[in-house]
Write a protein that holds these residues in place. Structure first.
Motif, mmCIF file in Angstrom:
data_model
loop_
_atom_site.group_PDB
_atom_site.id
_atom_site.type_symbol
_atom_site.label_atom_id
_atom_site.label_comp_id
_atom_site.label_asym_id
_atom_site.label_seq_id
_atom_site.Cartn_x
_atom_site.Cartn_y
_atom_site.Cartn_z
ATOM 1 N N MET A 64 0.831 -1.211 0.000
ATOM 2 C CA MET A 64 0.000 0.000 0.000
ATOM 3 C C MET A 64 0.865 1.260 0.000
ATOM 4 O O MET A 64 0.723 2.146 0.828
ATOM 5 C CB MET A 64 -0.924 -0.007 1.222
ATOM 6 C CG MET A 64 -1.858 -1.196 1.272
ATOM 7 S SD MET A 64 -3.040 -1.156 -0.088
ATOM 8 C CE MET A 64 -2.607 -2.630 -0.950
ATOM 9 N N ILE A 65 1.790 1.346 -0.943
ATOM 10 C CA ILE A 65 2.766 2.454 -0.981
ATOM 11 C C ILE A 65 2.058 3.793 -1.222
ATOM 12 O O ILE A 65 2.565 4.850 -0.839
ATOM 13 C CB ILE A 65 3.839 2.175 -2.053
ATOM 14 C CG1 ILE A 65 5.020 3.162 -1.931
ATOM 15 C CG2 ILE A 65 3.229 2.211 -3.448
ATOM 16 C CD1 ILE A 65 6.234 2.797 -2.774
ATOM 17 N N LEU A 66 0.869 3.761 -1.821
ATOM 18 C CA LEU A 66 0.110 5.002 -2.063
ATOM 19 C C LEU A 66 -1.020 5.159 -1.050
ATOM 20 O O LEU A 66 -1.932 5.959 -1.234
ATOM 21 C CB LEU A 66 -0.456 4.995 -3.490
ATOM 22 C CG LEU A 66 0.573 4.854 -4.616
ATOM 23 C CD1 LEU A 66 -0.128 4.796 -5.981
ATOM 24 C CD2 LEU A 66 1.590 5.989 -4.587
ATOM 25 N N LEU A 247 12.190 1.154 -3.025
ATOM 26 C CA LEU A 247 13.394 1.942 -2.715
ATOM 27 C C LEU A 247 13.767 2.855 -3.877
ATOM 28 O O LEU A 247 14.516 3.808 -3.717
ATOM 29 C CB LEU A 247 14.547 1.022 -2.329
ATOM 30 C CG LEU A 247 14.334 0.249 -1.021
ATOM 31 C CD1 LEU A 247 15.580 -0.538 -0.663
ATOM 32 C CD2 LEU A 247 13.955 1.197 0.122
ATOM 33 N N ALA A 248 13.267 2.524 -5.031
ATOM 34 C CA ALA A 248 13.398 3.342 -6.258
ATOM 35 C C ALA A 248 12.462 2.684 -7.262
ATOM 36 O O ALA A 248 11.985 1.575 -7.034
ATOM 37 C CB ALA A 248 14.836 3.339 -6.757
ATOM 38 N N PHE A 316 1.666 4.609 -12.274
ATOM 39 C CA PHE A 316 1.740 5.849 -11.492
ATOM 40 C C PHE A 316 3.166 6.051 -10.967
ATOM 41 O O PHE A 316 3.747 7.126 -11.089
ATOM 42 C CB PHE A 316 0.750 5.801 -10.323
ATOM 43 C CG PHE A 316 0.742 7.071 -9.511
ATOM 44 C CD1 PHE A 316 1.555 7.211 -8.402
ATOM 45 C CD2 PHE A 316 -0.055 8.141 -9.889
ATOM 46 C CE1 PHE A 316 1.580 8.392 -7.676
ATOM 47 C CE2 PHE A 316 -0.047 9.335 -9.160
ATOM 48 C CZ PHE A 316 0.774 9.454 -8.055
ATOM 49 N N LEU A 317 3.743 4.994 -10.419
ATOM 50 C CA LEU A 317 5.095 5.109 -9.846
ATOM 51 C C LEU A 317 6.109 5.443 -10.942
ATOM 52 O O LEU A 317 7.010 6.258 -10.748
ATOM 53 C CB LEU A 317 5.472 3.816 -9.136
ATOM 54 C CG LEU A 317 4.656 3.480 -7.886
ATOM 55 C CD1 LEU A 317 5.034 2.096 -7.360
ATOM 56 C CD2 LEU A 317 4.853 4.538 -6.797
ATOM 57 N N GLU A 322 8.620 11.733 -8.143
ATOM 58 C CA GLU A 322 8.606 12.565 -6.925
ATOM 59 C C GLU A 322 8.054 11.788 -5.724
ATOM 60 O O GLU A 322 8.277 12.164 -4.572
ATOM 61 C CB GLU A 322 7.790 13.841 -7.138
ATOM 62 C CG GLU A 322 6.294 13.668 -7.280
ATOM 63 C CD GLU A 322 5.850 13.277 -8.690
ATOM 64 O OE1 GLU A 322 6.733 12.954 -9.526
ATOM 65 O OE2 GLU A 322 4.626 13.282 -8.936
ATOM 66 N N VAL A 323 7.373 10.678 -6.006
ATOM 67 C CA VAL A 323 6.861 9.827 -4.907
ATOM 68 C C VAL A 323 8.007 9.388 -4.011
ATOM 69 O O VAL A 323 7.919 9.415 -2.781
ATOM 70 C CB VAL A 323 6.138 8.587 -5.472
ATOM 71 C CG1 VAL A 323 5.970 7.501 -4.414
ATOM 72 C CG2 VAL A 323 4.793 8.968 -6.054
#
Ligand code: KE4
Length: 432
Positions: A64-66, A247-248, A316-317, A322-323
Motif C-alpha cells: 500500500m505504498i500510495l 526503494l526506487a 503511477f510510480l 517525486e513519490v
C-alpha cells in the motif's frame, strides 16, 4: 482501547483456521495479546472491528505504498470487473505488464507473472538450477524468501556447511542443497563457493534486508557478490519482493547500481492483489516452459483483475518519481525524530533505515546481520509495540520486521507518530 470484537473473532477463527490466521506473523505471537481484526482501511488509516483507528506503518507489508484503498487502483479494478475475472488464457494486459516491468527494472529482459513472492522465489531458484545444471543454492541467515522448502533452512554447524531443516516437513535432502551464510560477510560467501566449487546454481538475497528488521548491505557487499557470482558462474538473484518499486522505481538494484541475473518481485507489483513475478536475463528466462524445459505454471498467473490493479500502481510510480523523494523525506523526518526522542530519554537504541523502510532495534549495538539483530531486547520490543498500538500506531508485530511508509503519511501524521513514540519510550523506562 477496546478489542472485544477482535478477541471474539480470534476465538472463533482458531476453530477453523490454524492459529486463527492465514499467515503466522499476523497472530501477534511475538508481542502477545490478541491480533487486531481489521474491518476497513483508507489512506493512512486502518479501522478494526471494534471501531478503533490506527495510523498504518505496515501497509500490508509493503503493497500500500500510495495508502489504502487508493482511488486510482479502485477505478482500474472497477473498469475491468465487467469483463469477467479470469480466463486462463493469454491477455494483452499481461504483455503490457511485462513490458512495463522491463522498462522499470532494466536487468529484467523477460519476466513471468505468478501469484505471490514465494512462488516467485521458488520458481527463480528452480530456473537457476535448470539453467546451470547445478543443485546447491546459497542464502543468508535472517533473509526470508517466502515459505519454499529450499528457504526454510537454518545455518549448518559451520558457516559454510550444508543447512539443516528449519521447519518440520522440509527434508534433509532439500536442506543438503541449501548453504546458509551470515549476511554482510563476503569472506563466508567466498569460502562457501570454494568449498562447493561448480555446485552452486544460485545465490539469493534481499539486497536490503527487511526480514531481520531492516539491515542495509555493507559498503561493497553487493558489488562483491556480483563479482563472485560472475566469476563462479552462479546466478545472482535479488529478492526484491519488499524493495522492488519501493526503494526506487527500479528497486534496490537501481539504488545501489548493481545488476543481478534474476530478480523476484511481489507486494507493490499487484497494487494489493495477489501478484508475484520473477525475471532476468533472456538466456536464463528462455529456459522456462514452454520456451524451455524448466516447468512452472499457475492457473491465476497474470489474472486480469490483478494485472489491472498492478498496472495502475506501477504506471503511477513510473510517471511520478517525486513519490520517492516524498517517501524518503517523510521517512527521514520519522527517523531523525525518533533518534532525538531516544536521546532525550537516554535510550540510544539502533535504528536502521533505507529510503521508506526502517526498523528500531532494542539494542545499542550496530545491527549488521541476524546474529546482531538477535541481540535486541524482545521483551522491551513487545512492550513498545503494544504501547504504540494503544496510542493508535500500527507497527510490525515482530522485532524482525521492517516498517513501510506510504505517501498517505503526512507531516502531521509523522508528528503524531513521534509523539506516540516519545510517550511510549518514556513508559519503557520503568522496565530498564
Ligand atoms: P509472499 O509469498 O508472502 O507474497 O512473499 C514472500 C516473501 C519473499 N521475499 C521477501 C523478501 C519477503 O519479504 C516475502 C514476504 N514478506 C513477509 C513479511 N516479512 C510477508 C508477511 C507475511 O508473511 O505474512
Amino acid at each position: 482501547m477496546n478489542h472485544t470484537a477482535s478477541q471474539q473473532l480470534f476465538q472463533r477463527a482458531q476453530k477453523s483456521i490454524p492459529g486463527g490466521v492465514n499467515s503466522p506473523v499476523r497472530a501477534f505471537k511475538a508481542v502477545g495479546g490478541t491480533p487486531v481484526f481489521m474491518k476497513s482501511a483508507k489512506g493512512p488509516y486502518l479501522f478494526d472491528e471494534d471501531g478503533n483507528q490506527y495510523i498504518d506503518f505496515i501497509n500490508s507489508w509493503g503493497p500500500m505504498i500510495l495508502g489504502h484503498a487508493c482511488d486510482m487502483v479502485q477505478d482500474a479494478i472497477k473498469e475491468v470487473l465487467p469483463d469477467s475475472f479470469s480466463y486462463g488464457a493469454p491477455t494483452e494486459r499481461e504483455i503490457e505488464m511485462a513490458e512495463l516491468i522491463i522498462r522499470m527494472v532494466p536487468s529484467i529482459e523477460k519476466v513471468r507473472m505468478v501469484n505471490s513472492g514465494t512462488e516467485a522465489t521458488m520458481s527463480a531458484i528452480r530456473v537457476a538450477r535448470g539453467y546451470t545444471g547445478r543443485d546447491k543454492i546459497i542464502k543468508f541467515e535472517g533473509c526470508y524468501h517466502g515459505h519454499g522448502d529450499s528457504f526454510l533452512i537454518a545455518a549448518g554447524s559451520g558457516a559454510v556447511t550444508l543447512g539443516v531443516p528449519d521447519s518440520p516437513g522440509v527434508t534433509k535432502g532439500t536442506a543438503n542443497d541449501t548453504i546458509t551464510v551470515p549476511y554482510n560477510n563476503l569472506d563466508a560467501v567466498k569460502q562457501a563457493v570454494a568449498v562447493n566449487e561448480n555446485q552452486v546454481a544460485a545465490l539469493i538475497l534481499e539486497p536490503v534486508v527487511g526480514n531481520m528488521g531492516l539491515v542495509p548491505p555493507a559498503d561493497g557487499f553487493l558489488a562483491g557478490l556480483r563479482e563472485l557470482c560472475t566469476s563462479a558462474g552462479i546466478v545472482l538473484i535479488f529478492d526484491e519482493v519488499m524493495t522492488g518499486f519501493r526503494l526506487a522505481r527500479g528497486g534496490a538494484q537501481e539504488l545501489y547500481g548493481i545488476t543481478p541475473d534474476m530478480t523476484t518481485l511481489g507486494k507493490i507489483i499487484g497494487g494489493g492483489l495477489p501478484v508475484g513475478a520473477y525475471g532476468g536475463k533472456k538466456e536464463i528466462m528462455d529456459s522456462v516452459a514452454p520456451a524451455g524445459p524448466v516447468y512452472q505454471a499457475g492457473t491465476l498467473s497474470g489474472n486480469p483483475i490483478a494485472m489491472a490493479a498492478g498496472l495502475s500502481m506501477l504506471k503511477f510510480l513510473q510517471g511520478h518519481d517525486e513519490v520517492y523523494a516524498y517517501l524518503n523525506n517523510i521517512s527521514d523526518k520519522l527517523v531523525h525524530g525518533m533518534r532525538d526522542n531516544l536521546r532525550s530519554v537516554g535510550m540510544e537504541y539502533t535504528i536502521n533505515h533505507v529510503g521508506s523502510m526502517f526498523s528500531l532495534f532494542f539494542t545499542r549495538k550496530p545491527v549488521t546481520d541476524f546474529e546482531s539483530a538477535k541481540k535486541s531486547n524482545l521483551e522491551l520490543f513487545s512492550k513498545y509495540f503494544n504501547g504504540m498500538l494503544q496510542r493508535g500506531i500500527y507497527l510490525a508485530p515482530s522485532q524482525f520486521e521492517t516498517l513501510f511508509i506510504s505517501t498517505a503519511i503526512t507531516d502531521d501524521l509523522a508528528d503524531q507518530y513521534l509523539e506516540a513514540n516519545l510517550a511510549t519510550l518514556k513508559d519503557l523506562r520503568q522496565y530498564l
